[in-house]
Design an enzyme around this catalytic site. Structure first.
Site, mmCIF file in Angstrom:
data_model
loop_
_atom_site.group_PDB
_atom_site.id
_atom_site.type_symbol
_atom_site.label_atom_id
_atom_site.label_comp_id
_atom_site.label_asym_id
_atom_site.label_seq_id
_atom_site.Cartn_x
_atom_site.Cartn_y
_atom_site.Cartn_z
ATOM 1 N N PHE A 183 27.845 37.199 43.577
ATOM 2 C CA PHE A 183 29.089 36.443 43.598
ATOM 3 C C PHE A 183 29.858 36.640 42.299
ATOM 4 O O PHE A 183 29.316 36.485 41.216
ATOM 5 C CB PHE A 183 28.794 34.954 43.808
ATOM 6 C CG PHE A 183 30.007 34.076 43.757
ATOM 7 C CD1 PHE A 183 30.985 34.157 44.747
ATOM 8 C CD2 PHE A 183 30.183 33.187 42.718
ATOM 9 C CE1 PHE A 183 32.110 33.355 44.693
ATOM 10 C CE2 PHE A 183 31.313 32.375 42.659
ATOM 11 C CZ PHE A 183 32.288 32.457 43.643
ATOM 12 N N GLN A 184 31.107 36.995 42.422
ATOM 13 C CA GLN A 184 32.006 37.258 41.291
ATOM 14 C C GLN A 184 31.431 38.302 40.331
ATOM 15 O O GLN A 184 31.553 38.193 39.116
ATOM 16 C CB GLN A 184 32.337 35.961 40.540
ATOM 17 C CG GLN A 184 33.251 35.033 41.352
ATOM 18 C CD GLN A 184 33.855 33.918 40.520
ATOM 19 O OE1 GLN A 184 33.270 33.485 39.530
ATOM 20 N NE2 GLN A 184 35.021 33.441 40.938
ATOM 21 N N GLU A 197 44.649 34.963 33.622
ATOM 22 C CA GLU A 197 43.984 35.849 32.654
ATOM 23 C C GLU A 197 44.900 36.975 32.185
ATOM 24 O O GLU A 197 44.806 37.416 31.036
ATOM 25 C CB GLU A 197 42.705 36.442 33.253
ATOM 26 C CG GLU A 197 41.582 35.434 33.450
ATOM 27 C CD GLU A 197 41.607 34.769 34.821
ATOM 28 O OE1 GLU A 197 40.663 34.031 35.141
ATOM 29 O OE2 GLU A 197 42.604 34.986 35.565
ATOM 30 N N LYS A 203 25.716 36.268 31.773
ATOM 31 C CA LYS A 203 25.603 34.847 31.459
ATOM 32 C C LYS A 203 24.283 34.503 30.784
ATOM 33 O O LYS A 203 24.250 33.667 29.866
ATOM 34 C CB LYS A 203 25.764 34.033 32.749
ATOM 35 C CG LYS A 203 25.805 32.523 32.516
ATOM 36 C CD LYS A 203 26.104 31.780 33.812
ATOM 37 C CE LYS A 203 26.191 30.282 33.571
ATOM 38 N NZ LYS A 203 26.515 29.535 34.816
ATOM 39 N N MET A 225 66.697 48.360 36.829
ATOM 40 C CA MET A 225 66.454 49.756 36.504
ATOM 41 C C MET A 225 66.183 50.580 37.755
ATOM 42 O O MET A 225 66.649 51.725 37.879
ATOM 43 C CB MET A 225 65.287 49.880 35.516
ATOM 44 C CG MET A 225 65.092 51.291 34.971
ATOM 45 S SD MET A 225 66.491 51.893 34.005
ATOM 46 C CE MET A 225 66.096 51.208 32.397
#
Length: 560
Positions: free
Chosen positions: A113-114, A51, A163, A468
């Site tokens: 959940f999630q 993602e 959802k 760097m």
């Protein structure tokens, strides 16, 4: 017409002119992905490997096309994986809409959940965010999100959609998107008059230009403005391309890794006109010594930036294109500052951008790249020494063609952003100038490049170290190279091959030009493992807390 929430999202995206989205599916967005499947002829979905890659791809798409970038992720870890990309877009003022799924409305707040509170998490790094709890509000929310992302100072907006909202139905009435008007409500006649008076009385004007000019599509107006007031100009990292690098008025980058010429001009000028920039600490360094001989005019669309980091004498708040057009109209006769411009030319001769033998290889490689690139190319970078070298040594002639993470400094940005830039500009060549430290963070996106046959060139400046950070350890930490040496023996050519991508090498003794030319002529994705010395350094450099005039690594020409 009755539609499900998922169908409404699709219709609104099409309505807003979206033809490409970047994302990764999951349980909370299954209804939306089903709608995408049914509408794949209308909206192209690019499946990234992670993602974060989707968020950077949406960012690169937006910067390189001027459109709004769109990314999609599921709830929980899918949503949180977008956070770095959203923050990157926020810091660099990139128009993006991120759509996340969430658990159903009745499960919100129950540690389901999630489930994460993604709107709470992203509140500080978005222009605005929404959670839609009624499908009847979905269409207007999406339309408002696109408006916010683009108006004024652009930035990312997040829409969190539970959802059940994607499966519930509501009436959908198509709308023609409202045309965005330039933000001028804070633009006052008094501020314009004050700015014009200061400009007309200045003897040594200097312009410091930021990424706001590119976002406002005001580069042509800026060019005319520089001619009208007879002024040199420097840019921030985000402003690369706003002023043509070949222009005699261009003095280079300003600040920590800017040119000695730019930094001296800022210190010597009597008027500093700051256009679409925010006085970053990497530009200003020691605030009390910054532009100490000058009155400062700050022109910006965002009132929150005025007097935030540096106090200014005059500020003009409004759309940069409108402001510059108006100032150009009011300057009846082009000004002449011959003595000042002669002094700037003298600075350029005395302090050219030169590198010592230790650092010559990076310049040689990038100059070779410049010589073989076709017109209309895009350069994307990761973050580190290679990023600064690309800004310093490549010529930037087109606004919006140099894509880099400036404000957040996101290692791993470049591969995803190059995907977005290539998808958005299929007829152009895209080169991602990377470091081995940054590239390993998101090299999984080679799978995306291979899947969609994107002809991205990844020029891997390989010094086997976090360059760097090592440079700072060398200069300021007694060469204590704590956890910066990347001594894992990774064969990048073999790794590329494992993803189905061509791999090539440029060894220390090789002439880089024919190898780079061959890579471009293949017309496909290539990873080029380019060996550079471990202790190449980015010079010049301003030490932390020092005045920008006090630079390390400057080589002065005594006779010229």
């Amino acid at each position: 017409m009755q539609m499900t929430g998922a169908q409404i999202i699709i219709e609104c995206l099409v309505e807003q002119g979206v033809d490409t989205v970047f994302g990764f599916p999951g349980g909370a967005v299954l209804p939306l992905y089903d709608a995408l499947f049914q509408n794949q002829r209308r909206i192209r979905h690019i499946l990234t490997s992670h993602e974060q890659g989707a968020s950077h791809a949406a960012d690169g798409y937006a910067r390189s096309t001027g459109k709004v970038g769109v990314c999609i992720a599921t709830s929980g870890p899918g949503a949180t994986n977008l956070v770095t990309g959203i923050a990157t877009a926020y810091m660099d003022s990139v128009p993006m809409v991120a759509i996340t799924g969430n658990v159903t409305t009745q499960l919100l707040g129950k540690d389901s959940f999630q489930e994460v509170d993604i709107t709470g998490i992203t509140m500080p790094i978005t222009k605005h965010n929404f959670i839609v709890k009624d499908v009847a509000d979905l269409a207007k929310t999406i339309r408002r999100a696109f408006q916010i992302a683009q108006e004024g100072r652009p930035g990312p907006v997040l829409i969190d959609v539970p959802k059940d909202i994607t499966v519930h139905t509501a009436d959908f009435v198509p709308e023609v998107p409202r045309k965005l008007a330039p933000r001028t409500e804070r633009l006052s006649e008094k501020s314009m008059e004050t700015a014009l008076d200061l400009i007309q009385h200045a003897q040594r004007p200097m312009c410091y230009v930021g990424g706001g000019v590119i976002r406002a599509k005001a580069s042509d107006d800026l060019t005319q403005f520089l001619e009208n007031i007879d002024s040199p100009a420097c840019t921030s990292l985000m402003g690369c391309g706003a002023v043509n690098s070949y222009s005699p008025r261009f003095t280079g980058l300003v600040g920590m890794h800017g040119t000695k010429v730019s930094n001296m001009c800022v210190s010597a000028c009597d008027l500093l006109v700051v256009i679409g920039a925010r006085f970053s600490d990497r530009v200003v360094s020691k605030a009390s010594a910054f532009a100490k001989n000058a009155k400062i005019i700050h022109i910006d669309v965002d009132p929150a930036e005025i007097d935030k980091n540096i106090k200014t004498y005059c500020h003009v708040v409004g759309d940069l294109k409108v402001v510059l057009e108006e100032l150009n109209k009011r300057i009846a006769k082009p000004m002449v500052h011959k003595e000042w411009m002669d002094q700037v030319a003298e600075f350029k001769k005395r302090y050219p951008i030169r590198v010592d033998s230790e650092s010559a290889r990076s310049k040689e490689i990038l100059k070779a790249l410049q010589s073989v690139l076709p017109p209309n190319f895009f350069v994307v970078t990761e973050v580190g020494q290679h990023q600064m070298w690309a800004a310093q040594f490549l010529k930037h002639v087109q606004p919006g063609h140099f894509l880099t993470s400036g404000g957040l400094g996101t290692m791993g940005y470049g591969t995803g952003a190059s995907i977005g830039a290539q998808v958005g500009n299929p007829e152009s060549r895209v080169v991602n100038v990377a470091g081995d430290g940054s590239f390993r963070m998101n090299c999984n996106e080679l799978a995306t490049i291979a899947r969609y046959r994107l002809p991205v060139i990844i020029l891997l400046m390989n010094n086997h170290t976090l360059g760097m950070v090592r440079q700072w350890q060398t200069l300021f930490f007694d060469k204590h190279y704590s956890e910066t040496t990347l001594d894992t023996d990774i064969d990048w050519v073999t790794l590329a091959s494992a993803f189905g991508v061509k791999g090539m090498r440029i060894r220390r003794e090789d002439d880089p030009k024919p190898i780079l030319q061959a890579a471009l002529e293949l017309g496909e994705a290539v990873v080029i493992d380019c060996e550079i010395p471990v202790d190449d350094k980015v010079y010049p450099m301003v030490a932390p807390g020092a005045s920008i005039e006090d630079m390390l690594g400057v080589q002065e020409v005594d006779e010229y």
